[in-house]
Design an enzyme around this catalytic site. Structure first.
Site: not given
Ligand code: NI
Length: 165
Positions: A46, A51, A93-94, A135-136, A139
């Site tokens: 995701g 991000q 998480c990236l 989670h997304e 962000h």
């Molecule tokens: Ni993330």
């Protein structure tokens, strides 16, 4: 399509609250194509626009093993249906590369979003999809998975990531 640069914790730009999408045009489609390519290139499941330093309410996901089920959610929002059922998952998480942490979230939600045409959709996702969506959406609110951890753990992750720069 092009690969975008992913911001990493503790970059303050990750704390920006994203704005709603109002125009469903070609540039929105291009953004989601680029976000999907970026997510696939990093083998993520995701990615939120925040991000990649675009502060619009857009997320992309693919939770399939074959990596061939791209999902796009514009202006996503959710309501918790019940706090009784919880799901614990080792989240990555990236923007927090190299760390996986167990986080518990409600797993019964009602999700509303728009597609690339601006159509309004609604679903009650289950399991991994539910966790990933939350989670997304975090962000887009400027919130990160490290915010669910103890201060000690968060500081340790911050120190390790700062050393890599
Ligand atoms: Ni993330």
């Amino acid at each position: 399509m092009s690969i975008m640069k992913i911001l990493t914790f503790p970059d303050p730009r990750l704390r920006t609250v994203a704005d709603p999408v109002e125009k469903f045009d070609k540039s929105l489609k291009k953004l989601t194509d680029d976000m999907l390519e970026t997510m696939y290139s990093e083998n993520g499941i995701g990615l939120a626009a925040t991000q990649v330093n675009v502060h619009k309410r857009v997320i992309v996901m693919d939770i399939s093993e074959e990596r061939n089920e791209p999902r796009v959610y514009v202006n996503p929002e959710f309501e918790i249906k019940s706090n009784k059922s919880l799901f614990t998952f080792s989240e990555g998480c990236l923007s927090v590369p190299g760390f996986n942490e167990e986080i518990t979230r409600p797993d019964q939600i009602i999700l509303k979003w728009q597609n690339l045409d601006g159509d309004r959709l609604e679903d009650e996702p289950e399991g991994l999809l539910t966790v990933c969506i939350q989670h997304e959406i975090d962000h887009l609110e400027g919130k990160l998975m490290v915010d669910y951890l103890s201060t000690l753990k968060r500081d340790r992750i911050r120190n390790k990531l700062n050393k890599r720069i």
